[in-house]
Scaffold this motif. Sequence first.
Motif, PDB file in Angstrom:
ATOM      1  N   GLN A  73       0.817  -1.198   0.000  1.00  0.00           N
ATOM      2  CA  GLN A  73       0.000   0.000   0.000  1.00  0.00           C
ATOM      3  C   GLN A  73       0.862   1.263   0.000  1.00  0.00           C
ATOM      4  O   GLN A  73       1.782   1.397   0.800  1.00  0.00           O
ATOM      5  N   SER A 101       1.026   4.872   1.003  1.00  0.00           N
ATOM      6  CA  SER A 101       0.284   5.811   1.846  1.00  0.00           C
ATOM      7  C   SER A 101       0.545   7.248   1.448  1.00  0.00           C
ATOM      8  O   SER A 101      -0.324   8.110   1.552  1.00  0.00           O
ATOM      9  N   GLY A 124      -7.514   8.896   5.960  1.00  0.00           N
ATOM     10  CA  GLY A 124      -6.673   7.933   5.253  1.00  0.00           C
ATOM     11  C   GLY A 124      -5.950   8.503   4.051  1.00  0.00           C
ATOM     12  O   GLY A 124      -5.325   7.773   3.292  1.00  0.00           O
ATOM     13  N   GLY A 152      -3.346  10.364   4.031  1.00  0.00           N
ATOM     14  CA  GLY A 152      -1.895  10.338   4.210  1.00  0.00           C
ATOM     15  C   GLY A 152      -1.358  11.556   4.938  1.00  0.00           C
ATOM     16  O   GLY A 152      -0.149  11.803   4.938  1.00  0.00           O
ATOM     17  N   LYS A 153      -2.219  12.322   5.600  1.00  0.00           N
ATOM     18  CA  LYS A 153      -1.780  13.527   6.301  1.00  0.00           C
ATOM     19  C   LYS A 153      -0.865  13.186   7.471  1.00  0.00           C
ATOM     20  O   LYS A 153       0.222  13.754   7.621  1.00  0.00           O
ATOM     21  N   THR A 154      -1.320  12.267   8.314  1.00  0.00           N
ATOM     22  CA  THR A 154      -0.518  11.909   9.486  1.00  0.00           C
ATOM     23  C   THR A 154       0.800  11.265   9.072  1.00  0.00           C
ATOM     24  O   THR A 154       1.862  11.580   9.629  1.00  0.00           O
ATOM     25  N   THR A 155       0.732  10.381   8.087  1.00  0.00           N
ATOM     26  CA  THR A 155       1.952   9.728   7.613  1.00  0.00           C
ATOM     27  C   THR A 155       2.952  10.777   7.125  1.00  0.00           C
ATOM     28  O   THR A 155       4.146  10.702   7.439  1.00  0.00           O
TER      29      THR A 155
HETATM   30  N1  LIG Z   1       1.719   1.949  10.573  1.00  0.00           N
HETATM   31  C1  LIG Z   1       1.000   1.713   9.461  1.00  0.00           C
HETATM   32  N2  LIG Z   1       0.992   0.498   8.881  1.00  0.00           N
HETATM   33  C2  LIG Z   1       0.264   0.275   7.769  1.00  0.00           C
HETATM   34  N3  LIG Z   1      -0.475   1.203   7.152  1.00  0.00           N
HETATM   35  C3  LIG Z   1      -0.497   2.433   7.678  1.00  0.00           C
HETATM   36  C4  LIG Z   1       0.233   2.755   8.857  1.00  0.00           C
HETATM   37  N4  LIG Z   1       0.013   4.052   9.148  1.00  0.00           N
HETATM   38  C5  LIG Z   1      -0.821   4.508   8.207  1.00  0.00           C
HETATM   39  N5  LIG Z   1      -1.137   3.551   7.307  1.00  0.00           N
HETATM   40  C6  LIG Z   1      -2.027   3.699   6.139  1.00  0.00           C
HETATM   41  O1  LIG Z   1      -1.643   4.834   5.432  1.00  0.00           O
HETATM   42  C7  LIG Z   1      -2.793   5.514   4.932  1.00  0.00           C
HETATM   43  C8  LIG Z   1      -2.715   6.966   5.351  1.00  0.00           C
HETATM   44  O2  LIG Z   1      -2.892   7.054   6.747  1.00  0.00           O
HETATM   45  P1  LIG Z   1      -2.791   8.402   7.544  1.00  0.00           P
HETATM   46  O3  LIG Z   1      -2.901   8.086   8.987  1.00  0.00           O
HETATM   47  O4  LIG Z   1      -1.587   9.133   7.108  1.00  0.00           O
HETATM   48  O5  LIG Z   1      -4.101   9.162   7.050  1.00  0.00           O
HETATM   49  P2  LIG Z   1      -4.672  10.567   7.532  1.00  0.00           P
HETATM   50  O6  LIG Z   1      -4.739  11.423   6.330  1.00  0.00           O
HETATM   51  O7  LIG Z   1      -3.909  11.061   8.677  1.00  0.00           O
HETATM   52  O8  LIG Z   1      -6.146  10.158   7.948  1.00  0.00           O
HETATM   53  P3  LIG Z   1      -7.068  10.710   9.159  1.00  0.00           P
HETATM   54  O9  LIG Z   1      -7.797  11.898   8.649  1.00  0.00           O
HETATM   55  O10 LIG Z   1      -8.003   9.569   9.377  1.00  0.00           O
HETATM   56  O11 LIG Z   1      -6.197  10.973  10.321  1.00  0.00           O
HETATM   57  C9  LIG Z   1      -3.997   4.790   5.477  1.00  0.00           C
HETATM   58  O12 LIG Z   1      -4.534   4.002   4.434  1.00  0.00           O
HETATM   59  C10 LIG Z   1      -3.457   3.929   6.564  1.00  0.00           C
HETATM   60  O13 LIG Z   1      -4.150   2.721   6.650  1.00  0.00           O
END
Ligand SMILES: Nc1ncnc2c1ncn2[C@@H]1O[C@H](COP(=O)(O)OP(=O)(O)OP(=O)(O)O)[C@@H](O)[C@H]1O
Lengths: 252, 307
Positions: B18, B20, B41, B43-46
């Motif tokens: 996947q 991210s 999901g 990818g902001k936090t990532t």
């Molecule tokens: N440690 C991890 N292992 C596997 N997949 C991950 C991990 N962390 C994040 N992901 C995946 O990466 C993608 C992006 O996640 P992320 O947390 O960055 O989203 P986000 O934009 O912060 O969402 P939200 O608004 O829900 O906080 C998601 O599909 C998530 O499942």
Amino acid sequence: MLKIAKTEFHKLKRYSVVWIGVATMLTVVLLTRFMATASDGAVHTLEYFSNNVIWNNFSLIFPATITLIAGYIIERERVDDTLKNILTIPIPFRKLLAGKLIAVGGLAIILAAIEFAFTMIVFFISRFPGFSFAGMLLVLVKMIGMNLFVYVAVLPIIIFTGQRAGSFMAGVGFSFFYGFVGTFASGHGLGNIYPITAGLGLISYQSGETAAYNIFFNAVILLLMFVISSAMILFAENKTPAAKANTKVKKR
Amino acid sequence: MGEFIIETHNLTKRYGNQVSVSDLNIHVKKGRIYGLLGRNGAGKTTTMRMLLGLTAPTSGEVKIFGYPMQGNERKVLPRIGCLIESPGFYPNLTATENLKIFAQLRGINKPGYIKGALELVNLPYRDKKLFSEYSLGMKQRLAIALAIMHEPEVLILDEPINGLDPIGIAEVRSFIRKLCDAAGKTILISSHILSEISLLADDIGIIDRGILLEEESLKELEEKNAKFVHFIVSDAKKAAQIIGNLFQTRNMQIADNYSLYLHDTSLPVAKINRTLMENGIDIKEVHLCEDTLEDYFKKITGGEGIA
Ligand SMILES: Nc1ncnc2c1ncn2[C@@H]1O[C@H](COP(=O)(O)OP(=O)(O)OP(=O)(O)O)[C@@H](O)[C@H]1O
Ligand SMILES: [Mg+2]
């Protein structure tokens, strides 16, 4: 690192894990007291009684207890999600780990003091003979020494499981087994090189039959454990489940 | 240092198969608020975890203050304050005790800094309440206090208004604005709430499924939105002729017999009304219409829109 160790003590405020340590120290002293009642007519002097406490402590209680406390103190940073706040200061994981291990070393000494206090209380309540002031101080020194040496012996276990999220309970089980085997190791002449029992020679533990200690071996084996631990800390990193999943995929 | 405080080059994170975050290039300018907008999901936090060195990128690079993040953590991180996902504190300690621990670890001992940080987020100093007894909004405020406590130049805030009540949101919004305007701080903020970002950010990056779809200033984005004047008249065709002759424009659209969309919004509506009436056309309604940011967001993310 001392700064980190100091904050570890602040983090223990109102933390129940500390009481587990106190409870196990009380347990080991009471256990020894009951065993004394059951044993044949040996005279329980202060030295004899405290030696039995020390023996029961390293073979049954302390390795698992200290691994448990250390495991909790490390794992909580992941459970409470505080690790991210520390890593972004930035304090690298290995430094945090080292600071925590110093603090746990302090706890090992404190637990020895608690063990000592319970021993003396039970000793006086039981009206055992053979009290002397110098003897009492010697008991304290031996208990502190033995706890620290046992702590060094289990350090690699703590460091290994501490890097892996959610694995510290396995370490506690292993430490218990590791301590338990110490009784047999010393019975088969391996006491000098078995890490858990190596400390016995260094505190010149005297049981009924005089054992032949090799202080040089004792010191070398514990030094070796310490060096291994230090090397492990140097290369320590936080292995989260996500990282694990990552390597699994790569291996496939 | 270039003009950007935070900059990424083809930043990518893969978890197994996947992706991210995919080839992300964001540019955060000094003294501005950059809003990273995306659905759950996206990818902001990532992305933010990679900016802070909490997660190693699969490929690509992060530059902060012009330094590559990797290898310069000790130089860069002390100048950053951050809040990533949920607030993380020791549940057995009070707010003040928690902040004290992190202050000690940071080695700051300016008098009154903890009190000041707590006051900024409206939490009581030396309260007896433990963190475990805090409400979600209080926890979030404490996390903001932690992020700003050491007076960093840059703030990286992941959904900072999560769990706050409307008044709390307005408070946090105004003090983030103040931190930027008065204290000159550079702020990267993420949210899945479009209206929040549009109220706060100067620049906006829209991320969807790990891909940065758009990056521009709020002004540019707003200008892109379609605006038009909607006339409902007795005869749309005739009205179009009259307006076309009057202003020499063809920038309009006849929707049906009675509806006319005039896309040139600079024309004087009052004069149009008068002319139409003089020519015997009845006017039922006139509206100024605007596509919202939301409509725009729907358009570029492929229809699904955002909360
Ligand atoms: N440690 C991890 N292992 C596997 N997949 C991950 C991990 N962390 C994040 N992901 C995946 O990466 C993608 C992006 O996640 P992320 O947390 O960055 O989203 P986000 O934009 O912060 O969402 P939200 O608004 O829900 O906080 C998601 O599909 C998530 O499942
Ligand atoms: Mg998120």
